[in-house]
Motif scaffolding. Sequence first.
Motif, PDB file in Angstrom:
ATOM      1  N   LEU A  22      11.406  -0.264  20.309  1.00 54.77           N
ATOM      2  CA  LEU A  22      10.766  -1.434  20.903  1.00 54.77           C
ATOM      3  C   LEU A  22      11.715  -2.627  21.002  1.00 54.77           C
ATOM      4  O   LEU A  22      11.347  -3.661  21.549  1.00 54.77           O
ATOM      5  CB  LEU A  22       9.535  -1.835  20.084  1.00 54.77           C
ATOM      6  CG  LEU A  22       8.441  -0.769  19.983  1.00 54.77           C
ATOM      7  CD1 LEU A  22       7.343  -1.217  19.041  1.00 54.77           C
ATOM      8  CD2 LEU A  22       7.882  -0.446  21.359  1.00 54.77           C
ATOM      9  N   VAL A  23      12.919  -2.454  20.462  1.00 48.54           N
ATOM     10  CA  VAL A  23      13.889  -3.552  20.435  1.00 48.54           C
ATOM     11  C   VAL A  23      14.969  -3.361  21.492  1.00 48.54           C
ATOM     12  O   VAL A  23      15.259  -4.271  22.276  1.00 48.54           O
ATOM     13  CB  VAL A  23      14.533  -3.655  19.034  1.00 48.54           C
ATOM     14  CG1 VAL A  23      15.626  -4.706  19.029  1.00 48.54           C
ATOM     15  CG2 VAL A  23      13.470  -3.976  17.991  1.00 48.54           C
ATOM     16  N   GLN A  24      15.552  -2.176  21.527  1.00 44.21           N
ATOM     17  CA  GLN A  24      16.682  -1.929  22.432  1.00 44.21           C
ATOM     18  C   GLN A  24      16.339  -2.093  23.911  1.00 44.21           C
ATOM     19  O   GLN A  24      17.181  -2.581  24.680  1.00 44.21           O
ATOM     20  CB  GLN A  24      17.263  -0.543  22.152  1.00 44.21           C
ATOM     21  CG  GLN A  24      17.909  -0.430  20.782  1.00 44.21           C
ATOM     22  CD  GLN A  24      18.325   0.985  20.429  1.00 44.21           C
ATOM     23  OE1 GLN A  24      18.116   1.912  21.205  1.00 44.21           O
ATOM     24  NE2 GLN A  24      18.900   1.153  19.255  1.00 44.21           N
ATOM     25  N   PRO A  25      15.130  -1.719  24.371  1.00 43.53           N
ATOM     26  CA  PRO A  25      14.817  -1.928  25.797  1.00 43.53           C
ATOM     27  C   PRO A  25      14.571  -3.393  26.172  1.00 43.53           C
ATOM     28  O   PRO A  25      14.348  -3.694  27.347  1.00 43.53           O
ATOM     29  CB  PRO A  25      13.531  -1.105  25.995  1.00 43.53           C
ATOM     30  CG  PRO A  25      13.490  -0.154  24.858  1.00 43.53           C
ATOM     31  CD  PRO A  25      14.105  -0.879  23.712  1.00 43.53           C
ATOM     32  N   LEU A  26      14.557  -4.297  25.186  1.00 42.51           N
ATOM     33  CA  LEU A  26      14.378  -5.738  25.435  1.00 42.51           C
ATOM     34  C   LEU A  26      13.045  -6.047  26.117  1.00 42.51           C
ATOM     35  O   LEU A  26      12.967  -6.922  26.993  1.00 42.51           O
ATOM     36  CB  LEU A  26      15.539  -6.276  26.284  1.00 42.51           C
ATOM     37  CG  LEU A  26      16.945  -6.110  25.694  1.00 42.51           C
ATOM     38  CD1 LEU A  26      17.989  -6.606  26.686  1.00 42.51           C
ATOM     39  CD2 LEU A  26      17.069  -6.842  24.370  1.00 42.51           C
ATOM     40  N   TYR A  27      11.991  -5.348  25.706  1.00 37.29           N
ATOM     41  CA  TYR A  27      10.680  -5.586  26.309  1.00 37.29           C
ATOM     42  C   TYR A  27      10.231  -7.038  26.140  1.00 37.29           C
ATOM     43  O   TYR A  27       9.744  -7.664  27.084  1.00 37.29           O
ATOM     44  CB  TYR A  27       9.637  -4.674  25.667  1.00 37.29           C
ATOM     45  CG  TYR A  27       9.800  -3.205  25.963  1.00 37.29           C
ATOM     46  CD1 TYR A  27       9.944  -2.750  27.263  1.00 37.29           C
ATOM     47  CD2 TYR A  27       9.778  -2.258  24.935  1.00 37.29           C
ATOM     48  CE1 TYR A  27      10.078  -1.396  27.538  1.00 37.29           C
ATOM     49  CE2 TYR A  27       9.909  -0.911  25.197  1.00 37.29           C
ATOM     50  CZ  TYR A  27      10.059  -0.482  26.494  1.00 37.29           C
ATOM     51  OH  TYR A  27      10.191   0.865  26.769  1.00 37.29           O
ATOM     52  N   ALA A  28      10.357  -7.563  24.931  1.00 38.32           N
ATOM     53  CA  ALA A  28       9.858  -8.903  24.649  1.00 38.32           C
ATOM     54  C   ALA A  28      10.611  -9.965  25.441  1.00 38.32           C
ATOM     55  O   ALA A  28      10.014 -10.888  26.017  1.00 38.32           O
ATOM     56  CB  ALA A  28       9.941  -9.194  23.152  1.00 38.32           C
TER      57      ALA A  28
END
Length: 355
Positions: free
Chosen positions: A273-279
């Motif tokens: 949930l961090v590496q794809p930079l969703y937030a």
Amino acid sequence: MRKHIYRTLLAGDLLSWLGVAGAILAVILVLMLMVGAPVGEALQGFWSGAFGGRRYAYLMTTLSRAAIIIGMAVSVLLSFRAGLFNIGGEGQLVAGGLVAALTAILLPGPPLLVLAVSVLAAMLAGALWALLAGVLQLYVGVPLLVGSLLLNYPARYIASYLVAHPFRDVPSGMLQSHLVPQETWLPYFPGTRLDIGILFIAAASIFAVIYSHATLHGYHARLNGLSPDFARAVGLPVKKLALQTLAMSGAIAGLVGAIAVFGIHHRYIDGMLVQPLYAWTGIIAVLLVGMIPWAVPLSGFFFAAVETGAAGMERAAAVPKEIALVIQAVIILFVASRVSGALSVSAERKGADDA
């Protein structure tokens, strides 16, 4: 006179949009020329990578990615419109995803009940993580911008530790939890690899529009965002309003984390949930459309299409998929210029009023 002003503003916005579209196209062309890629094949690969594929498989991938981005954008939207610069969505997303996975793994019972409890637990975890940033601001004096950002790191590292040690699926050889029970997986739409989690995101988007435009609490939150001093002067419970809004924002981020677990990965994987930079992409998507609720899904879909389309260009014409990051950088510069301009105008108006 009002019509003239409205038309002038509309023309200015249209020129701004045309400007950023032209800048994006120019960047794409320059990058393709630098790597010596055929423009026609690259553009065709972009379109196919974002919307094509066998049985529209790539379109399903775009929609799946768009659902996560839009969900995070909606989370950010609620807090930003209330004047609360909550940029801790990444930590709230991780908290929700981790709690959802561990709850489903550890909780016995009927699959539907386990799924419902896990989703609610994820929303609660996201809400509490967001509330922690609010409490730090209201009662300790840590600015929300700083506190919410810093809280991303303990969430990430706690999640990394838990899936690397006590809850690790050791036989898999990877830093990840065990699979959640298969009966709790969100089903796919018939004939596709797109899960029904997108319906939850659609419901969250509709909620954001209704909340922002048709509820008293949403009106009060927007009023606080426009002028906290005025909101306080007319007797609004500003602290309570801030905490409630942060809780809603965090709960939606937690919901998105649960959807990623039950619909896409079926477990918690370190960094998923961090590496794809969703937030962070969600933040850009919100700012790009000026925090207009109904436009957020369109913006989120656009960013998802850029990322999956860039992968298609790499497959078809050997254009590096990092072009998507460059495009996002151009958009960030565009957004920053708009925000800077708005702040300058606001400061000038305030100075004129004081004079």
